[in-house]
Design a protein around this motif. Structure first.
Motif: not given
Length: 408
Positions: A355-382
């Motif tokens: 999840a964290r590496t995919c976030r890097t491939l999306l750049g800034a778009n990776g931190i928005t909820l328009e894409y699921p990546v940061i949501r998955h990364a945050n969830n996986l912390e739990s």
């Protein structure tokens, strides 16, 4: 001079095609996975980003729909439960967590913790009263083990059940309880004086409308926001004698339930990782950088290759554990707790890295909820720390291989 034709994409494979997923499980297991994926795509995925942002989930509505789908307690037999294979259940968890970890958590807590405890250790009255309604999503359950000061060491719990005539009176607090504030029934673990003066641990079936029971919801989470999390407060909760689960005493009861839930996580975390990978593949194919597709750069492809390799290894391990678990019904070895620890440790650790590496491939778009990546990364912390932290699973594996108990 290099030919420009090398920058044009050829035929692409999906992640499932690369791994050969279709050839790893039975047709029945694959059909169930496809049905859950279709339900997720149609009913859940269009709303999940908003549910996450709002920190709310329409639990009652979804419980009925998930009950109709047949995934609540789907690996249990009888009492309205579907009686599906452990592999089918694992694949269902994968597909649910591909949408969001909070949705898989709801199903895990309902089926692998609350329902499993009643199914494995409850009286016939407990089973007939609660399991059909819970399988249908008409009643919601929660599982009260973790306490504010005792997570990885459940033996230190302070919640206590005291005999008062023929009744039990429970006092204590449980923390980080999924479904707690919406549950109709709680399976609560408490210390008692039953075992000849030693404080033995027993489980109790607690209807949540019992006086003295309350479940304030925990807010301000940055992870598992599309999941209901609560504290359980038991203040003089009086229960009849038959509220106690009769078929188990000691930590064996709650720990066996946790193994059921951890098994679902072994598969589930891979769903979040797969969704991140598929998102990154689509995004990098469409994203142009320096007048060419981001997917055509070597660094992008090495990241994708390494992530896909780890996903494939995790998936094959999960399916192997599923087949081991299913083997118990035909005289096989079944699956041992330390083997589940192998799966939980590896698959969650690798999924959060993906999840964290995919976030890097999306750049800034990776931190928005328009894409699921940061949501998955945050969830996986739990997911990384619940149902046993990585360190606890490392020590479980270490004990199995060396014979030494290093927990203390």
């Amino acid at each position: 001079m290099a030919s420009t034709s090398q920058n044009k994409p050829g035929k692409k494979q999906s992640l499932d095609e690369l791994v050969g997923v279709a050839h790893t499980v039975s047709a029945d297991d694959a059909e169930i996975a496809a049905a859950v994926r279709a339900f997720g795509d149609k009913r859940l995925r269009p709303h999940i980003a908003q549910w996450f942002e709002d920190g709310a989930l329409p639990v009652r509505e979804l419980a009925a729909e998930l009950g109709e789908l047949g995934v609540l307690g789907m690996h249990l037999h009888g009492y309205g439960c579907a009686g599906m294979s452990a592999t089918s259940y694992g694949l269902a968890c994968l597909e649910l967590e591909a949408v969001d970890s909070g949705l898989r958590s709801f199903v895990s807590v309902q089926g692998s913790l609350a329902m499993f405890a009643i199914h494995a250790f409850g009286s016939e009255e407990h089973k007939t009263q609660w399991l059909p309604k819970m399988a249908a999503g008409e009643a919601i359950g929660c599982f009260g083990l973790t306490e504010p000061d005792f997570g990885s060491n459940p033996a230190g719990m302070r919640t206590f059940a005291k005999r008062d005539g023929d009744d039990w009176v429970l006092n204590g607090t449980k923390m980080w309880i999924t479904n707690g504030s919406v549950a109709d029934v709680a399976v609560v673990w408490a210390k008692t004086d039953l075992e000849e003066g030693a404080r033995g641990i027993r489980g109790f079936v607690v209807p949540t409308d019992t006086p003295g029971f309350s479940a304030p919801e925990i807010k301000h989470k940055m992870s598992l926001r599309a999941s209901v999390t609560a504290e359980l407060v038991l203040d003089g909760v009086r229960l009849p004698a038959d509220a106690m689960l009769p078929e188990v005493a000691g930590l064996r009861g709650p720990l066996s339930c946790l193994n059921e839930a951890r098994y679902g996580i072994v598969f589930g975390a891979l769903g979040a990782a797969r969704d991140c990978l598929e998102t990154a593949l689509d995004y990098t194919a469409d994203r142009e950088v320096f007048d060419r597709s981001l997917a055509g750069f070597q660094i992008t492809q090495t990241k994708i290759a390494d992530m896909s390799l780890e996903w494939a290894k995790g998936y094959l391990l999960a399916v192997h554990l599923g087949k081991l678990k299913d083997s118990a019904h035909s005289g096989g070895p079944g699956v041992r707790p330390e083997q589940i620890s192998l799966g939980k440790l590896n698959n969650v650790r690798e999924s959060i890295a993906i999840a964290r590496t995919c976030r890097t491939l999306l750049g800034a778009n990776g931190i928005t909820l328009e894409y699921p990546v940061i949501r998955h990364a945050n969830n996986l912390e739990s997911v990384l720390t619940y149902e046993g932290t990585s360190e606890m699973h490392q020590l479980t594996i270490g004990k199995a291989l060396t014979g030494y108990d290093a927990f203390r």
